[in-house]
Design a protein around this motif. Structure first.
Motif, PDB file in Angstrom:
ATOM      1  N   ILE A 159       0.843  -1.194   0.000  1.00 36.02           N
ATOM      2  CA  ILE A 159       0.000   0.000   0.000  1.00 36.02           C
ATOM      3  C   ILE A 159       0.878   1.243   0.000  1.00 36.02           C
ATOM      4  CG2 ILE A 159      -0.202   0.060   2.526  1.00 36.02           C
ATOM      5  CD1 ILE A 159      -3.162   0.991   2.061  1.00 36.02           C
ATOM      6  N   ALA A 160       0.468   2.233  -0.783  1.00 34.88           N
ATOM      7  CA  ALA A 160       1.099   3.549  -0.764  1.00 34.88           C
ATOM      8  C   ALA A 160       0.102   4.504  -0.114  1.00 34.88           C
ATOM      9  CB  ALA A 160       1.428   4.010  -2.173  1.00 34.88           C
ATOM     10  N   ILE A 161       0.612   5.372   0.724  1.00 38.67           N
ATOM     11  CA  ILE A 161      -0.245   6.333   1.419  1.00 38.67           C
ATOM     12  C   ILE A 161       0.317   7.730   1.179  1.00 38.67           C
ATOM     13  CG2 ILE A 161      -1.301   6.995   3.609  1.00 38.67           C
ATOM     14  CD1 ILE A 161      -0.740   4.101   4.593  1.00 38.67           C
ATOM     15  N   PRO A 162      -0.126   8.383   0.083  1.00 39.58           N
ATOM     16  CA  PRO A 162       0.345   9.748  -0.176  1.00 39.58           C
ATOM     17  C   PRO A 162      -0.249  10.735   0.836  1.00 39.58           C
ATOM     18  CG  PRO A 162      -1.248   9.091  -1.834  1.00 39.58           C
ATOM     19  CD  PRO A 162      -1.027   7.895  -0.950  1.00 39.58           C
ATOM     20  N   LEU A 163       0.352  11.903   0.910  1.00 37.49           N
ATOM     21  CA  LEU A 163      -0.105  12.950   1.815  1.00 37.49           C
ATOM     22  C   LEU A 163      -1.566  13.298   1.540  1.00 37.49           C
ATOM     23  CD1 LEU A 163       0.965  14.911   4.041  1.00 37.49           C
ATOM     24  CD2 LEU A 163       1.388  16.541   2.194  1.00 37.49           C
ATOM     25  N   LEU A 164      -2.381  13.305   2.586  1.00 36.54           N
ATOM     26  CA  LEU A 164      -3.784  13.673   2.427  1.00 36.54           C
ATOM     27  C   LEU A 164      -3.902  15.128   2.008  1.00 36.54           C
ATOM     28  CD1 LEU A 164      -4.129  11.055   4.220  1.00 36.54           C
ATOM     29  CD2 LEU A 164      -6.134  12.171   5.143  1.00 36.54           C
ATOM     30  N   GLU A 165      -4.891  15.413   1.198  1.00 31.47           N
ATOM     31  CA  GLU A 165      -5.169  16.784   0.782  1.00 31.47           C
ATOM     32  C   GLU A 165      -5.904  17.483   1.922  1.00 31.47           C
ATOM     33  OE1 GLU A 165      -8.029  19.125  -2.397  1.00 31.47           O
ATOM     34  OE2 GLU A 165      -7.634  16.998  -2.698  1.00 31.47           O
ATOM     35  N   ASN A 166      -5.493  18.691   2.243  1.00 29.62           N
ATOM     36  CA  ASN A 166      -6.119  19.443   3.322  1.00 29.62           C
ATOM     37  C   ASN A 166      -6.991  20.550   2.734  1.00 29.62           C
ATOM     38  OD1 ASN A 166      -6.862  20.713   5.660  1.00 29.62           O
ATOM     39  ND2 ASN A 166      -4.782  21.025   6.416  1.00 29.62           N
ATOM     40  N   GLN A 167      -8.294  20.430   2.888  1.00 32.78           N
ATOM     41  CA  GLN A 167      -9.231  21.427   2.387  1.00 32.78           C
ATOM     42  C   GLN A 167      -9.688  22.369   3.500  1.00 32.78           C
ATOM     43  OE1 GLN A 167     -12.300  18.993   0.622  1.00 32.78           O
ATOM     44  NE2 GLN A 167     -11.013  18.416  -1.108  1.00 32.78           N
ATOM     45  N   THR A 168      -8.927  22.391   4.581  1.00 34.07           N
ATOM     46  CA  THR A 168      -9.249  23.268   5.707  1.00 34.07           C
ATOM     47  C   THR A 168      -8.122  24.274   5.907  1.00 34.07           C
ATOM     48  OG1 THR A 168      -8.148  22.007   7.481  1.00 34.07           O
ATOM     49  CG2 THR A 168     -10.360  21.275   6.826  1.00 34.07           C
ATOM     50  N   ASN A 217     -11.817  17.165   4.906  1.00 29.93           N
ATOM     51  CA  ASN A 217     -12.906  17.992   4.383  1.00 29.93           C
ATOM     52  C   ASN A 217     -13.376  19.077   5.331  1.00 29.93           C
ATOM     53  OD1 ASN A 217     -12.825  16.230   2.243  1.00 29.93           O
ATOM     54  ND2 ASN A 217     -14.516  15.000   2.981  1.00 29.93           N
ATOM     55  N   LYS A 218     -13.322  18.804   6.624  1.00 31.14           N
ATOM     56  CA  LYS A 218     -13.964  19.719   7.559  1.00 31.14           C
ATOM     57  C   LYS A 218     -13.379  19.549   8.956  1.00 31.14           C
ATOM     58  CE  LYS A 218     -18.664  20.545   9.297  1.00 31.14           C
ATOM     59  NZ  LYS A 218     -20.038  20.035   9.252  1.00 31.14           N
ATOM     60  N   ILE A 219     -13.295  20.674   9.644  1.00 27.97           N
ATOM     61  CA  ILE A 219     -12.910  20.701  11.055  1.00 27.97           C
ATOM     62  C   ILE A 219     -14.009  21.454  11.796  1.00 27.97           C
ATOM     63  CG2 ILE A 219     -11.242  21.593  12.742  1.00 27.97           C
ATOM     64  CD1 ILE A 219     -10.032  19.481  10.952  1.00 27.97           C
ATOM     65  N   THR A 220     -14.454  20.894  12.908  1.00 24.70           N
ATOM     66  CA  THR A 220     -15.375  21.643  13.762  1.00 24.70           C
ATOM     67  C   THR A 220     -14.768  21.726  15.157  1.00 24.70           C
ATOM     68  OG1 THR A 220     -16.663  19.661  14.294  1.00 24.70           O
ATOM     69  CG2 THR A 220     -17.474  21.020  12.493  1.00 24.70           C
ATOM     70  N   ASP A 221     -14.957  22.849  15.781  1.00 26.88           N
ATOM     71  CA  ASP A 221     -14.465  23.091  17.134  1.00 26.88           C
ATOM     72  C   ASP A 221     -15.595  23.813  17.860  1.00 26.88           C
ATOM     73  OD1 ASP A 221     -12.863  23.266  19.334  1.00 26.88           O
ATOM     74  OD2 ASP A 221     -11.383  24.610  18.446  1.00 26.88           O
ATOM     75  N   GLU A 222     -16.447  23.030  18.505  1.00 27.70           N
ATOM     76  CA  GLU A 222     -17.697  23.570  19.037  1.00 27.70           C
ATOM     77  C   GLU A 222     -17.848  23.310  20.530  1.00 27.70           C
ATOM     78  OE1 GLU A 222     -20.450  22.793  15.117  1.00 27.70           O
ATOM     79  OE2 GLU A 222     -20.274  21.187  16.585  1.00 27.70           O
ATOM     80  N   PRO A 223     -18.630  24.143  21.198  1.00 26.07           N
ATOM     81  CA  PRO A 223     -18.946  23.870  22.604  1.00 26.07           C
ATOM     82  C   PRO A 223     -19.572  22.488  22.744  1.00 26.07           C
ATOM     83  CG  PRO A 223     -19.686  26.061  22.000  1.00 26.07           C
ATOM     84  CD  PRO A 223     -19.257  25.383  20.728  1.00 26.07           C
ATOM     85  N   TYR A 224     -19.185  21.788  23.807  1.00 15.70           N
ATOM     86  CA  TYR A 224     -19.622  20.412  24.012  1.00 15.70           C
ATOM     87  C   TYR A 224     -20.395  20.252  25.321  1.00 15.70           C
ATOM     88  CZ  TYR A 224     -19.019  15.295  24.318  1.00 15.70           C
ATOM     89  OH  TYR A 224     -19.214  13.945  24.430  1.00 15.70           O
ATOM     90  N   GLU A 260     -16.357  22.760  28.143  1.00 18.64           N
ATOM     91  CA  GLU A 260     -15.633  21.784  27.345  1.00 18.64           C
ATOM     92  C   GLU A 260     -15.987  21.963  25.861  1.00 18.64           C
ATOM     93  OE1 GLU A 260     -15.073  16.905  27.458  1.00 18.64           O
ATOM     94  OE2 GLU A 260     -16.684  17.835  28.580  1.00 18.64           O
ATOM     95  N   TYR A 261     -14.974  21.811  25.022  1.00 15.07           N
ATOM     96  CA  TYR A 261     -15.158  21.888  23.576  1.00 15.07           C
ATOM     97  C   TYR A 261     -14.927  20.519  22.955  1.00 15.07           C
ATOM     98  CZ  TYR A 261     -15.243  26.962  23.699  1.00 15.07           C
ATOM     99  OH  TYR A 261     -15.588  28.263  23.941  1.00 15.07           O
ATOM    100  N   ARG A 262     -15.553  20.301  21.815  1.00 19.60           N
ATOM    101  CA  ARG A 262     -15.332  19.076  21.040  1.00 19.60           C
ATOM    102  C   ARG A 262     -14.710  19.482  19.704  1.00 19.60           C
ATOM    103  NH1 ARG A 262     -19.702  14.407  19.621  1.00 19.60           N
ATOM    104  NH2 ARG A 262     -18.842  13.409  21.450  1.00 19.60           N
ATOM    105  N   TYR A 263     -13.505  18.943  19.458  1.00 21.92           N
ATOM    106  CA  TYR A 263     -12.773  19.202  18.233  1.00 21.92           C
ATOM    107  C   TYR A 263     -12.923  17.966  17.346  1.00 21.92           C
ATOM    108  CZ  TYR A 263      -8.778  20.114  15.188  1.00 21.92           C
ATOM    109  OH  TYR A 263      -7.971  20.335  14.111  1.00 21.92           O
ATOM    110  N   THR A 264     -13.538  18.133  16.167  1.00 17.74           N
ATOM    111  CA  THR A 264     -13.836  17.007  15.282  1.00 17.74           C
ATOM    112  C   THR A 264     -13.183  17.209  13.917  1.00 17.74           C
ATOM    113  OG1 THR A 264     -15.982  16.769  16.386  1.00 17.74           O
ATOM    114  CG2 THR A 264     -15.689  15.574  14.323  1.00 17.74           C
ATOM    115  N   ILE A 265     -12.596  16.133  13.417  1.00 19.28           N
ATOM    116  CA  ILE A 265     -11.972  16.125  12.095  1.00 19.28           C
ATOM    117  C   ILE A 265     -12.778  15.176  11.208  1.00 19.28           C
ATOM    118  CG2 ILE A 265      -9.890  15.588  10.779  1.00 19.28           C
ATOM    119  CD1 ILE A 265      -8.317  15.891  13.440  1.00 19.28           C
ATOM    120  N   HIS A 266     -13.077  15.620   9.980  1.00 20.05           N
ATOM    121  CA  HIS A 266     -13.806  14.809   9.005  1.00 20.05           C
ATOM    122  C   HIS A 266     -12.903  14.584   7.796  1.00 20.05           C
ATOM    123  CE1 HIS A 266     -17.628  15.629  11.121  1.00 20.05           C
ATOM    124  NE2 HIS A 266     -17.073  16.812  11.348  1.00 20.05           N
TER     125      HIS A 266
END
Length: 183
Positions: free
Chosen positions: A31-40, A81-88, A98-104
């Motif tokens: 398997i080859a794993i190239p650098l992920l594209e960052n759209q954020t 695709n998306k980052i959210t950093d919202e009150p939790y 407390e905050y919830r940091y989510t990566i999509h």
């Protein structure tokens, strides 16, 4: 007595030789794993997630990790695709505690020989962090391992950076699990 020994051997050997890697298509060896594209706008996240996935594959020993897509029998590509950093969570005064940091991320695992995607899926992972400024004393189970602060020896450092690390760990684990259970 002989029946017990026979039953024991049957159970032991039938369970002992089971392997998830044997269920992968036989022609996929690497398997080859190239650098992920960052759209954020989150700097450095592509490198962190790609490194996390690479480390999981190295630990699992499931497929040979190769640097070049030309040398690989499969390729794992993706984009953040998306980052959210919202009150939790909130306290009684309705202030954020407390905050919830989510990566999509969107991931595609491509079979080079058959020229098709084996997996095409979206994954998300989150980490929680408090506003106190120090995760070693914030009263939160930041990595959801059932341990808090003094009882948790891996909770230290910048809260948001730690939440990022936890989110990445969840994503990479989910990706590897999907690959191992695809076939």
């Amino acid at each position: 007595m002989i029946k017990i020994v026979i039953i024991f051997h049957f159970i032991f050997y039938s369970c002992g030789i089971y392997s998830l890697s044997g269920s992968l298509p036989s022609h996929i060896k690497s398997i080859a794993i190239p650098l992920l594209e960052n759209q954020t706008a989150e700097f450095g996240l592509s490198e962190e997630i790609t490194e996390g996935i690479t480390n999981k594959f190295n630990q699992a020993g499931l497929l040979k990790l190769v640097d070049s897509e030309n040398d690989a029998s499969s390729i794992l590509k993706g984009s953040i695709n998306k980052i959210t950093d919202e009150p939790y969570t909130y306290d009684k005064q309705e202030s954020v505690t407390e905050y919830r940091y989510t990566i999509h991320v969107k991931i595609e695992w491509y079979d080079v020989l058959n020229e098709k995607n084996i997996i095409q899926n979206t994954y998300s992972g989150f980490g929680a962090y408090g506003i106190s400024g120090e995760i070693g004393s914030d009263g939160i189970d930041n990595d959801k391992d059932g341990k808090i602060d003094d009882d948790d020896d891996d909770e230290f450092g910048d809260p948001r950076a730690f939440a990022t690390k936890v989110a990445i760990s969840k994503i990479t684990e989910d990706i590897l699990n999907d690959i191992m259970t695809t076939w």
